[in-house]
Design a protein around this motif. Structure first.
Motif, PDB file in Angstrom:
ATOM      1  N   HIS A 127      -6.683   0.749   7.454  1.00 18.92           N
ATOM      2  CA  HIS A 127      -6.149  -0.612   7.529  1.00 18.92           C
ATOM      3  C   HIS A 127      -5.210  -0.738   8.729  1.00 18.92           C
ATOM      4  N   GLU A 128      -4.311   0.229   8.875  1.00 22.61           N
ATOM      5  CA  GLU A 128      -3.403   0.205  10.022  1.00 22.61           C
ATOM      6  C   GLU A 128      -4.166   0.312  11.333  1.00 22.61           C
ATOM      7  N   SER A 129      -5.164   1.190  11.363  1.00 28.08           N
ATOM      8  CA  SER A 129      -5.936   1.390  12.594  1.00 28.08           C
ATOM      9  C   SER A 129      -6.660   0.127  13.024  1.00 28.08           C
ATOM     10  N   ARG A 130      -7.145  -0.636  12.078  1.00 28.27           N
ATOM     11  CA  ARG A 130      -7.855  -1.886  12.399  1.00 28.27           C
ATOM     12  C   ARG A 130      -6.899  -3.041  12.681  1.00 28.27           C
ATOM     13  N   ALA A 131      -5.858  -3.156  11.859  1.00 26.15           N
ATOM     14  CA  ALA A 131      -5.019  -4.351  11.896  1.00 26.15           C
ATOM     15  C   ALA A 131      -3.845  -4.284  12.866  1.00 26.15           C
ATOM     16  N   LEU A 132      -3.395  -3.085  13.214  1.00 22.62           N
ATOM     17  CA  LEU A 132      -2.170  -2.973  14.004  1.00 22.62           C
ATOM     18  C   LEU A 132      -2.348  -2.387  15.397  1.00 22.62           C
ATOM     19  N   CYS A 139      -7.285  15.241 -11.527  1.00 24.86           N
ATOM     20  CA  CYS A 139      -8.272  15.190 -10.445  1.00 24.86           C
ATOM     21  C   CYS A 139      -8.585  13.744 -10.065  1.00 24.86           C
ATOM     22  N   GLU A 140      -8.691  12.873 -11.045  1.00 23.73           N
ATOM     23  CA  GLU A 140      -8.944  11.455 -10.770  1.00 23.73           C
ATOM     24  C   GLU A 140      -7.797  10.841  -9.981  1.00 23.73           C
ATOM     25  N   LEU A 141      -6.563  11.159 -10.366  1.00 24.81           N
ATOM     26  CA  LEU A 141      -5.398  10.632  -9.648  1.00 24.81           C
ATOM     27  C   LEU A 141      -5.308  11.198  -8.233  1.00 24.81           C
ATOM     28  N   LEU A 142      -5.627  12.470  -8.080  1.00 26.96           N
ATOM     29  CA  LEU A 142      -5.616  13.084  -6.753  1.00 26.96           C
ATOM     30  C   LEU A 142      -6.667  12.427  -5.857  1.00 26.96           C
ATOM     31  N   ASP A 143      -7.826  12.162  -6.408  1.00 29.35           N
ATOM     32  CA  ASP A 143      -8.878  11.486  -5.657  1.00 29.35           C
ATOM     33  C   ASP A 143      -8.459  10.056  -5.308  1.00 29.35           C
ATOM     34  N   ARG A 144      -7.820   9.361  -6.239  1.00 31.68           N
ATOM     35  CA  ARG A 144      -7.332   8.002  -5.966  1.00 31.68           C
ATOM     36  C   ARG A 144      -6.276   8.018  -4.864  1.00 31.68           C
ATOM     37  N   GLU A 180       0.839  -1.200   0.000  1.00 29.48           N
ATOM     38  CA  GLU A 180       0.000   0.000   0.000  1.00 29.48           C
ATOM     39  C   GLU A 180       0.874   1.250   0.000  1.00 29.48           C
ATOM     40  N   ASN A 181       1.937   1.244   0.800  1.00 30.54           N
ATOM     41  CA  ASN A 181       2.858   2.383   0.841  1.00 30.54           C
ATOM     42  C   ASN A 181       3.450   2.662  -0.536  1.00 30.54           C
ATOM     43  N   LYS A 182       3.830   1.593  -1.239  1.00 27.59           N
ATOM     44  CA  LYS A 182       4.416   1.763  -2.566  1.00 27.59           C
ATOM     45  C   LYS A 182       3.408   2.394  -3.520  1.00 27.59           C
ATOM     46  N   GLU A 183       2.175   1.930  -3.487  1.00 22.95           N
ATOM     47  CA  GLU A 183       1.154   2.490  -4.372  1.00 22.95           C
ATOM     48  C   GLU A 183       0.896   3.968  -4.052  1.00 22.95           C
ATOM     49  N   ILE A 184       0.795   4.290  -2.772  1.00 29.01           N
ATOM     50  CA  ILE A 184       0.584   5.687  -2.364  1.00 29.01           C
ATOM     51  C   ILE A 184       1.764   6.538  -2.793  1.00 29.01           C
ATOM     52  N   ASN A 185       2.957   6.053  -2.583  1.00 29.94           N
ATOM     53  CA  ASN A 185       4.155   6.797  -2.970  1.00 29.94           C
ATOM     54  C   ASN A 185       4.235   6.990  -4.483  1.00 29.94           C
ATOM     55  N   ASP A 186       3.896   5.954  -5.246  1.00 33.85           N
ATOM     56  CA  ASP A 186       3.899   6.073  -6.710  1.00 33.85           C
ATOM     57  C   ASP A 186       2.920   7.153  -7.164  1.00 33.85           C
ATOM     58  N   LEU A 187       1.724   7.163  -6.590  1.00 34.31           N
ATOM     59  CA  LEU A 187       0.739   8.190  -6.932  1.00 34.31           C
ATOM     60  C   LEU A 187       1.241   9.578  -6.546  1.00 34.31           C
ATOM     61  N   ARG A 188       1.845   9.687  -5.379  1.00 35.16           N
ATOM     62  CA  ARG A 188       2.390  10.973  -4.923  1.00 35.16           C
ATOM     63  C   ARG A 188       3.457  11.477  -5.883  1.00 35.16           C
ATOM     64  N   GLU A 189       4.335  10.603  -6.331  1.00 33.75           N
ATOM     65  CA  GLU A 189       5.399  11.013  -7.247  1.00 33.75           C
ATOM     66  C   GLU A 189       4.835  11.497  -8.581  1.00 33.75           C
ATOM     67  N   ARG A 213      -5.963  10.223  -2.435  1.00 29.16           N
ATOM     68  CA  ARG A 213      -6.650  10.489  -1.163  1.00 29.16           C
ATOM     69  C   ARG A 213      -7.350   9.238  -0.647  1.00 29.16           C
ATOM     70  N   LYS A 214      -8.052   8.534  -1.515  1.00 31.14           N
ATOM     71  CA  LYS A 214      -8.772   7.321  -1.099  1.00 31.14           C
ATOM     72  C   LYS A 214      -7.817   6.217  -0.675  1.00 31.14           C
ATOM     73  N   ARG A 215      -6.714   6.053  -1.403  1.00 34.19           N
ATOM     74  CA  ARG A 215      -5.729   5.024  -1.034  1.00 34.19           C
ATOM     75  C   ARG A 215      -5.098   5.346   0.318  1.00 34.19           C
ATOM     76  N   LEU A 216      -4.800   6.611   0.532  1.00 31.67           N
ATOM     77  CA  LEU A 216      -4.216   7.017   1.811  1.00 31.67           C
ATOM     78  C   LEU A 216      -5.199   6.766   2.950  1.00 31.67           C
ATOM     79  N   GLU A 217      -6.440   7.189   2.784  1.00 29.07           N
ATOM     80  CA  GLU A 217      -7.453   6.962   3.823  1.00 29.07           C
ATOM     81  C   GLU A 217      -7.636   5.473   4.095  1.00 29.07           C
TER      82      GLU A 217
END
Length: 138
Positions: A53-58, A37-42, A10-19, A44-48
């Motif tokens: 996921h971390e809040s539930r699983a860790l 705008c679509e990528l920015l929305d993606r 997930e971190n890699k995907e978020i980082n790739d989108l950020r770059e 934001r959704k991936r980050l959330e």
């Protein structure tokens, strides 16, 4: 079983989108494109989703662990998650779906600040959170 490999992916995907977004935001023609705008929305959704996921699983398991150091790491990440969510909520209210209006320079600056905060967070997860988890499970 701790989902460290899933979280790293997930971190890699978020980082790739950020770059990608970091490059696009510098160009007004690309920034004003619907794909941006679509990528920015993606992003934001991936980050959330990642933070949830971390809040539930860790964090519940980490916070209830007897290891004081693990509790401290977890609490710092919980606090950071709440702050990042607060900042992201304000950003979303101000800019998502309305990024064409308003002060473009402010939009660019605030977006770059979000990217910096997310980059810092992902770096801390890699350097502090994931090693604490793998050390705790050993």
């Amino acid at each position: 079983m701790l989902p460290v490999a899933e979280l790293e992916a997930e971190n890699k995907e978020i980082n790739d989108l950020r770059e990608i977004l970091s490059v696009l935001i510098a160009h007004s023609d690309l920034r004003n494109n619907a794909v941006f705008c679509e990528l920015l929305d993606r992003f934001r959704k991936r980050l959330e989703s990642h933070l949830n996921h971390e809040s539930r699983a860790l964090y519940p398991e980490m916070l209830s662990n007897r290891d004081h150091d693990l509790n401290t790491v977890a609490q710092k990440f919980v606090d950071n998650t709440h702050e990042l969510e607060r900042i992201l909520t304000g950003y979303t209210k101000r800019w998502c779906k309305h990024y064409h209006s308003g002060d473009r320079e402010h939009f660019i600056h605030e977006t770059q600040e979000i990217f910096r905060l997310v980059d810092e967070r992902l770096h801390l997860e890699t350097k502090r959170l994931f090693p604490a988890l793998t050390g705790a499970s050993a």
